[in-house]
Motif scaffolding. Structure first.
Motif, PDB file in Angstrom:
ATOM      1  N   PHE B  84       0.781  -0.940  -0.158  1.00  0.00           N
ATOM      2  CA  PHE B  84       0.396   0.131  -0.493  1.00  0.00           C
ATOM      3  C   PHE B  84       1.220   1.368   0.023  1.00  0.00           C
ATOM      4  CE2 PHE B  84       0.863  -2.076   4.070  1.00  0.00           C
ATOM      5  CZ  PHE B  84       1.135  -0.455   4.926  1.00  0.00           C
ATOM      6  N   LYS B 111       2.482   2.339  -5.442  1.00  0.00           N
ATOM      7  CA  LYS B 111       1.541   2.950  -6.544  1.00  0.00           C
ATOM      8  C   LYS B 111       2.864   3.384  -6.996  1.00  0.00           C
ATOM      9  CE  LYS B 111      -2.289   5.223  -5.559  1.00  0.00           C
ATOM     10  NZ  LYS B 111      -3.393   4.303  -6.840  1.00  0.00           N
ATOM     11  N   VAL B 137      -5.266   6.226   6.580  1.00  0.00           N
ATOM     12  CA  VAL B 137      -5.641   4.676   6.179  1.00  0.00           C
ATOM     13  C   VAL B 137      -6.181   5.228   4.604  1.00  0.00           C
ATOM     14  CG1 VAL B 137      -7.816   5.047   7.179  1.00  0.00           C
ATOM     15  CG2 VAL B 137      -6.214   2.838   7.033  1.00  0.00           C
ATOM     16  N   HIS B 138      -7.063   6.200   4.291  1.00  0.00           N
ATOM     17  CA  HIS B 138      -8.021   5.965   3.109  1.00  0.00           C
ATOM     18  C   HIS B 138      -6.731   6.214   1.917  1.00  0.00           C
ATOM     19  CE1 HIS B 138     -11.452   6.363   5.244  1.00  0.00           C
ATOM     20  NE2 HIS B 138     -10.771   7.435   6.101  1.00  0.00           N
ATOM     21  N   HIS B 139      -5.319   7.013   2.091  1.00  0.00           N
ATOM     22  CA  HIS B 139      -4.446   6.971   1.263  1.00  0.00           C
ATOM     23  C   HIS B 139      -3.039   5.873   1.363  1.00  0.00           C
ATOM     24  CE1 HIS B 139      -6.854  10.293   0.792  1.00  0.00           C
ATOM     25  NE2 HIS B 139      -6.198  10.906   2.268  1.00  0.00           N
ATOM     26  N   THR B 140      -3.041   5.986   0.327  1.00  0.00           N
ATOM     27  CA  THR B 140      -1.167   4.919  -0.159  1.00  0.00           C
ATOM     28  C   THR B 140      -0.372   5.391   0.160  1.00  0.00           C
ATOM     29  OG1 THR B 140      -1.700   5.672  -2.396  1.00  0.00           O
ATOM     30  CG2 THR B 140      -1.898   3.793  -2.320  1.00  0.00           C
ATOM     31  N   GLN B 141       0.763   4.799   1.431  1.00  0.00           N
ATOM     32  CA  GLN B 141       1.469   5.147   1.967  1.00  0.00           C
ATOM     33  C   GLN B 141       2.944   5.790   1.809  1.00  0.00           C
ATOM     34  OE1 GLN B 141       0.409   6.705   5.594  1.00  0.00           O
ATOM     35  NE2 GLN B 141      -1.201   5.991   4.061  1.00  0.00           N
TER      36      GLN B 141
ATOM     37  N   VAL C  97      -6.873   8.099  -5.681  1.00  0.00           N
ATOM     38  CA  VAL C  97      -6.677   8.788  -4.089  1.00  0.00           C
ATOM     39  C   VAL C  97      -7.261   8.084  -2.273  1.00  0.00           C
ATOM     40  CG1 VAL C  97      -6.833  11.113  -2.922  1.00  0.00           C
ATOM     41  CG2 VAL C  97      -6.401  10.939  -5.057  1.00  0.00           C
ATOM     42  N   ASP C  98      -8.302   7.706  -2.456  1.00  0.00           N
ATOM     43  CA  ASP C  98      -9.133   7.561  -1.142  1.00  0.00           C
ATOM     44  C   ASP C  98      -9.030   6.079  -1.075  1.00  0.00           C
ATOM     45  OD1 ASP C  98      -9.505  10.321  -0.365  1.00  0.00           O
ATOM     46  OD2 ASP C  98     -10.932  10.472  -2.286  1.00  0.00           O
ATOM     47  N   GLU C  99      -8.892   4.862  -1.861  1.00  0.00           N
ATOM     48  CA  GLU C  99      -8.850   3.814  -1.459  1.00  0.00           C
ATOM     49  C   GLU C  99      -7.537   2.776  -1.125  1.00  0.00           C
ATOM     50  OE1 GLU C  99     -11.476   2.360  -4.780  1.00  0.00           O
ATOM     51  OE2 GLU C  99     -13.048   3.887  -3.816  1.00  0.00           O
ATOM     52  N   CYS C 100      -6.806   3.842  -1.007  1.00  0.00           N
ATOM     53  CA  CYS C 100      -5.245   3.024   0.123  1.00  0.00           C
ATOM     54  C   CYS C 100      -5.159   2.080  -1.219  1.00  0.00           C
ATOM     55  CB  CYS C 100      -5.443   2.241   1.196  1.00  0.00           C
ATOM     56  SG  CYS C 100      -4.192   2.578   2.132  1.00  0.00           S
ATOM     57  N   GLY C 101      -5.063   2.337  -2.573  1.00  0.00           N
ATOM     58  CA  GLY C 101      -4.422   1.180  -3.598  1.00  0.00           C
ATOM     59  C   GLY C 101      -5.639   0.421  -3.843  1.00  0.00           C
ATOM     60  N   GLU C 104      -5.310  -1.502  -7.547  1.00  0.00           N
ATOM     61  CA  GLU C 104      -3.735  -2.031  -7.237  1.00  0.00           C
ATOM     62  C   GLU C 104      -3.821  -3.548  -6.639  1.00  0.00           C
ATOM     63  OE1 GLU C 104      -4.525   0.829  -6.296  1.00  0.00           O
ATOM     64  OE2 GLU C 104      -2.378   2.073  -6.986  1.00  0.00           O
TER      65      GLU C 104
ATOM     66  N   PHE D 234      -4.315  -0.466   6.729  1.00  0.00           N
ATOM     67  CA  PHE D 234      -4.139   0.177   5.830  1.00  0.00           C
ATOM     68  C   PHE D 234      -4.859  -1.462   4.666  1.00  0.00           C
ATOM     69  CE2 PHE D 234      -1.186   2.611   8.026  1.00  0.00           C
ATOM     70  CZ  PHE D 234      -0.864   3.716   7.013  1.00  0.00           C
ATOM     71  N   LYS D 237      -8.860  -1.571   4.772  1.00  0.00           N
ATOM     72  CA  LYS D 237      -9.200  -0.400   3.600  1.00  0.00           C
ATOM     73  C   LYS D 237      -8.830  -0.780   2.412  1.00  0.00           C
ATOM     74  CE  LYS D 237     -10.660   3.369   1.831  1.00  0.00           C
ATOM     75  NZ  LYS D 237     -11.888   3.622   2.263  1.00  0.00           N
ATOM     76  N   ARG D 238      -7.495  -1.249   2.558  1.00  0.00           N
ATOM     77  CA  ARG D 238      -7.186  -1.337   0.577  1.00  0.00           C
ATOM     78  C   ARG D 238      -8.204  -2.899   0.321  1.00  0.00           C
ATOM     79  NH1 ARG D 238      -2.768  -1.382  -2.546  1.00  0.00           N
ATOM     80  NH2 ARG D 238      -1.649  -2.827  -3.313  1.00  0.00           N
TER      81      ARG D 238
END
Lengths: 275, 275, 275, 275
Positions: B84, B111, B137-141, C97-101, C104, D234, D237-238
């Motif tokens: 992620f 990503k 938590v909603h965003h890739t890190q 943007v908002d689904e943590c990948g 993917e 994460f 969510k993912r």
């Protein structure tokens, strides 16, 4: 027809990863290095392999050279097994025990269903009993069968054993893979033709091993059914197995299958292994 | 301190994938083939690489030879980027454009965040603005940064450019990767030491390229921070990149970094590229 | 034909994740709980959804209820994008943007190609320019396009905008996905039919959102092309999105699309959002 | 100390996926719907679960509510098993047979090592014999053990059985997971405390099932060792398992564990199952 033998002895192969390459293969590398070559397998040596292997197998085949046997197996299996698929194999098989989960990595998480087999070889009967759950959404789906020739105990599957296993597989619409890390040794041991040991016995895709029998790092994924190739070129590239100077891998394979070098090497190795 | 130059010219590299290996490298392969070698990198040539590279980089490094640059990059990135995670890179970078998604495959779906950069190079400023969402938590890190040296337009990152980018990365607790497919060419172009161009400028892990500059198929993943190695040996094996006869890859690297073969090759290539 | 409007105002949706479910939906849950139901979507409520949605969309559709919008998007995209595929989407899109990948993860590592767009919406022109590399093994492969309706800035794609984008996509043999997290709000805003906003404008698969507009946790993946369903049932199960008591999700959807509850809720929300 | 019983009868559970929710749970959903709630588990009901579960388990635990048992298992296992890891489990276990490869999907390709067990339960002895290959790069790595309580044949692991298995697991530095899809039924059957059946017997992470015993769609991943949580938020969510209106899942769990509703339901179910 194929010649079936009984009481074949097991062959021991302690040293096939530690020995170097044979002279013909080394010479081919040196020769391939002479002059510029188109990269990524677009060179003439690589392209000619299609014809040379087709001749050897008495059928038009599609060939992908690679430098790793583990990669050859995992890439081959990934063309015939979805992420939710079952790969039926012997519990001792190299793909199950010695590749650190490569088939799982390349397929995206397929399940290797372990069969107990007899003397290191799976049987058509056990395979047939193990296949279940097709179409039921809760279960991983029967997808492919993989046998190792020579198998991990050093024994060879007889042609009729391969045929029976393939028949069960195809009856259930599964694809047949052969891990031929020691393909030449098996061939020499069975004294049959490459065609007889593969597609004439129902094999759909072959990992053709050469590293253990005289090359430095050269294997080939050989498709007897072109429709199974699928997205392999992309998967190979994506895995870092499309080498830029692929011609030097192809050159090894070319030398290996020319003038029966591979068969001569295997005969020698089998003779040594029996002592 | 590092010597910064201005108005460095871009270098064109049309032919580095089509040319063969240099004589020293070929000779080393032949020599490695002479006698049995422990498989899977346990041979003496492979083991000695740790010391030789440590000397070159003026620091104890951990080295993993591999035969593919795409694999070197993807494996390196997978040690510093979770599934992620975000990898910040130039939009033209090889990892983003020319590896068919290898970093995504090896990381399990990270990503690649594309930066526009200037002249093919990312800038510290744009990187700094792009890093966001940490801990949400909603965003890739945000996880790692990758720069290519020489970059895809043929330009070299100056040492202070690398330092500024690394500083931003480390301030945000990101790891720094350098894709050094043309590492030697850059080194010669900048006229600095390997240490200066890497860990002294904040690089944590390097894909050390050799195939494009005189080898047949040899690259190395070099860790300047041992704690980043993580599970790499398992990931390599699992991907089919732990070759059984690894000694022949190591032998290429060994010859390449001995007696300044690599620097001589690069000087020659740079001189040719400028014409 | 479709009615195109100009100067449509953006709608603000601050509260649609914090509000509860509407009375009709709650009542349906209570009613679904009355008596035993076949598990895993084999109940009557779930089965009837196929017909009800087919009526609403004026075409036979295939519907998969799910409890998460992120899962609906990622599962939908995974049926139309291979692991080495490109998904073209707006840089601000929820999937990016908002689904943590999640896309993917579900595709096994596809690449989300970010488009800049105008006012939060991608344009056919930019999409057309961005599609490249098809068939070239070094590049990830153009596979699908995803648009969000309403988009992330609150604007709706006009029908002719959707049509132009779909035309480009289909010309390149890409599949069209619509993230309809706020499908009803867009429909009410455009004052067109569900069919017009989807398959009649070239949409192949829709994530039909209901959670943000009156349900507790209910979305639906709707296929307008049955051949795209592929292995979705297995992928859903494998991801833990085939709930055992699926009937309570289906019951929410059933109540939501009955008696125009969804349109009434959306009209109310849009009216509130404009103040 | 724990009370060990002999000759416990198996319990049959034909109907636990087809029955609806109990009145207390339904009421809690209705109540949770009354008024706005912070999304994504930031609401008061979700937050209070941490304390309530900690009280029940006599230890500070970390709780993640989810709506799917398959997801709970796969997410839990993915925190304790790398992509190249082995998960030791019974050959009949739900994770192995009935989740369409969810553990493989979430871990990125881990291997489920099948144990034969006795009466549907694995034994410490067989587990001990099966663990091998640690640290050897060719083999997938022993990582975790999963037991199902009640197991798939309806029997409960006795506390000393769990303890012996956990001891073996921990001796080998493996983590212990319990699939508690029928946790309450087992608890009532063993007549012991939740703490005794879990962390006091060596369980590290629990999939706490509630759907089969009175909820609509509510499970919880419960960590007894906070250091194992890792990147779970994460990963959840993912995977689309962080529902926006998570409060309605938490409300089900809250009602379920309040006033011994769960134990009462389980006692009733066990009594019915024995007839």
């Amino acid at each position: 027809m194929e010649k079936i033998k009984t009481k074949r002895e097991r062959v021991k192969f302690a040293s096939d990863n530690v020995a170097g390459a044979c002279p013909e293969v080394l010479e081919a590398i040196l020769k391939a290095n002479d002059g510029d070559r188109a990269p990524y397998g677009d060179d003439e040596i690589s392209k000619n392999l299609q014809d040379k292997f087709s001749e050897i197998f008495e059928k038009e085949v599609i060939v992908f050279p690679t430098s790793s046997g583990t990669a050859a197996n995992a890439l081959a299996l990934s063309t015939m097994t979805p992420s939710f698929g079952n790969i039926y194999c012997h519990k001792l098989s190299h793909i199950n025990v010695d590749e650190c989960g490569a088939p799982e990595f390349y397929t995206g998480g397929a399940k290797l269903v372990n069969l107990n087999g007899v003397n290191g070889k799976i049987t058509a009967e056990e395979l047939n009993k193990s296949i279940s759950g097709k179409g039921v959404v809760h279960h991983t789906q029967p997808s492919s069968v993989s046998i190792t020739q020579l198998c991990e105990t050093g024994e060879a599957y007889e042609l009729d054993e391969i045929k029976k296993i393939s028949e069960i597989a195809h009856n259930h619409k599964l694809n047949m893979h052969m891990d031929g890390a020691r393909f030449a040794n098996a061939l020499v041991s069975l004294d049959c033709s490459p065609a007889e040991m593969t597609w004439k016995s129902g094999i759909d895709v072959l990992s053709f091993g050469a590293t253990k029998n005289g090359c430095l790092a050269a294997e080939a994924i050989i498709f007897f059914k072109p429709e199974l190739v699928g997205n392999l070129p992309f998967l190979m590239k994506r895995a870092g197995h499309l080498l830029s100077k692929m011609s030097f891998v192809s050159a090894q394979l070319d030398a290996y299958i020319t003038n029966e070098v591979w068969l001569r090497n295997a005969k020698h190795a089998n003779a040594m292994g029996k002592n």
